[in-house]
Design an enzyme around this catalytic site. Structure first.
Site, PDB file in Angstrom:
ATOM      1  N   TYR A 137       0.845  -1.202   0.000  1.00 20.03           N
ATOM      2  CA  TYR A 137       0.000   0.000   0.000  1.00 20.03           C
ATOM      3  C   TYR A 137       0.885   1.259   0.000  1.00 20.03           C
ATOM      4  CZ  TYR A 137      -3.660  -3.402   0.732  1.00 20.03           C
ATOM      5  OH  TYR A 137      -4.508  -4.466   0.566  1.00 20.03           O
TER       6      TYR A 137
ATOM      7  N   ARG B 116      -6.274 -15.224  10.664  1.00 24.44           N
ATOM      8  CA  ARG B 116      -7.381 -16.080  10.247  1.00 24.44           C
ATOM      9  C   ARG B 116      -7.959 -16.952  11.366  1.00 24.44           C
ATOM     10  NH1 ARG B 116      -3.994 -17.420   4.927  1.00 24.44           N
ATOM     11  NH2 ARG B 116      -2.405 -17.020   6.520  1.00 24.44           N
TER      12      ARG B 116
END
Ligand code: FNR
Ligand code: 8K6
Length: 345
Positions: free
Chosen positions: A177, A315
């Site tokens: 990013y 996760r």
């Protein structure tokens, strides 16, 4: 394993109840105006026993958006929405940082009807996830005046995070990013004070760190970095010198921690001589957060071997809101599946 459940002192401002962190996890569930919802508050509060929650990446201004329904921290409504989240987490004795995000060239005018801005005019090949019709565009290279404005916008978002009740912020400098786009040769072709040399390519990241630290105190600032390019960017052997320089500079500053950005820490990078976590450990003197496919057991082994100090779990925490209690009692975990992203459990 016991070490993981003991309190961990980050600095004079922050002691965590244990060495687990919740990895930042984009869920694309913010309400209209990119305002956090009651459901998000309940979702984070269910995980408040984790030593430090890092929020899903949160955009600092409209043109930082790259995915649908990601929350923001630039409007009063968003600040008020986040107050519900931080109050719910604090009511259960937890701590939470906001992850501050601008996606740079991974944005699309669909989200904000404005230009896509990045260090250099080089497009990322591909399309916005979940919105396959949106092809990534060639961004416009930022002017120096626009870079200075971005630094101010990061600092204001950090101040907004404190107003919203966060215990601190994590600067998203990882995963390809905006900040990471300055740090890699594949996305930074500038020939001014923000490009070409390790010192110049590190300048934006360091100016963001310094502006935020001046506003809220470095003890409340974490930084996520991906020295090994593995997503949204191609690696380049010359990137090594950029991160060598950046980490020397960070060693001279006060930060809460540095957090590796990666999905699987068994990945190795030629130009880092191995795993990115080991590279960071060798070059960064402060607290290091490991992440990437760790179980509590493998994290305990890594911490015992002094490979890092804290572990972020991603996760497994989507699949198990009661992750910590289960791990403590050695109960089986529900395996993560992508389909779980459809709902905030
Ligand atoms: C992520 N990850 C991520 N990273 C980040 O810095 N900001 C973010 O907002 C997100 N969002 C996100 C969403 C989803 C659905 C996934 C699966 C991952 C990366 C995450 O923080 C972490 O580094 C990886 O998931 C690896 O850790 P685990 O999942 O193996 O414990
Ligand atoms: C590297 C940073 C990761 C940014 C995360 C983007 C989150 C999007 C995840 C997309 C996964 C698609 C799974 C679709 C599930 C259905 C949801 C409605």
């Amino acid at each position: 394993m016991d070490t993981l459940f003991q309190p961990y002192r980050l600095n004079g401002a922050l002691t965590l109840a244990n060495r687990f962190m919740m990895a930042p996890l984009t869920r694309c569930m913010a309400g209209p105006g990119l305002v956090p919802t009651e459901q998000m508050a309940a979702y984070y509060a269910r995980r408040a026993d984790i030593g430090l929650i890092i929020s899903e990446a949160t955009i600092i201004r409209p043109d930082g958006q790259g995915y649908p329904n990601t929350p923001g921290l630039y409007s009063q409504e968003q600040i008020e929405g986040w107050k519900k989240v931080t109050q719910a987490v604090h009511a259960k004795g937890g701590k939470i940082f906001a992850q501050l995000w601008h996606v740079g060239r991974l944005s699309h005018p669909f989200f904000h009807q404005a230009e896509v801005l990045a260090p250099s005019a080089i497009a990322h090949e591909g399309t916005v996830p979940r919105m396959r019709e949106l092809v990534y565009q060639v961004p416009r290279a930022l002017t120096v005046a626009e870079i200075l404005q971005l630094i101010e916008d990061y600092a204001q978002a950090a101040a907004n995070a404190i107003e919203a009740g966060f215990d601190g912020v994590e600067i998203h400098g990882a995963n390809g990013y905006l900040i990471d786009q300055f740090l890699h040769h594949a996305s930074n072709l500038r020939d001014d004070a923000y490009g070409a040399t390790p010192e110049n390519m590190s300048r934006f990241a360091l100016e963001v760190v310094d502006a935020i630290s001046a506003r809220i105190g470095g003890e409340r600032v974490g930084l996520r970095l991906s020295p090994g390019a593995y997503v949204h960017l191609a690696g380049d052997a010359r990137d090594r010198a950029v991160f060598d320089y950046l980490l020397i500079q960070l060693n001279g500053r006060t930060l809460a921690y540095v957090h590796l950005g990666i999905f699987d820490d068994s990945l190795t990078f030629d130009y880092l001589d191995g795993r990115a976590s080991d590279y960071l450990r060798a070059h960064y003197d402060g607290h290091l957060v490991g992440v990437g496919n760790y179980t509590a057991e493998s994290a305990a082994d890594a911490i015992k071997a002094d490979r890092f100090d804290l572990v972020a779990i991603g996760r497994p925490l989507i699949a198990n809101p009661d992750y910590l209690a289960k791990v403590k009692k050695a109960e089986p975990l529900v395996p993560y599946a992508d389909a779980m992203l459809a709902e905030l459990v």
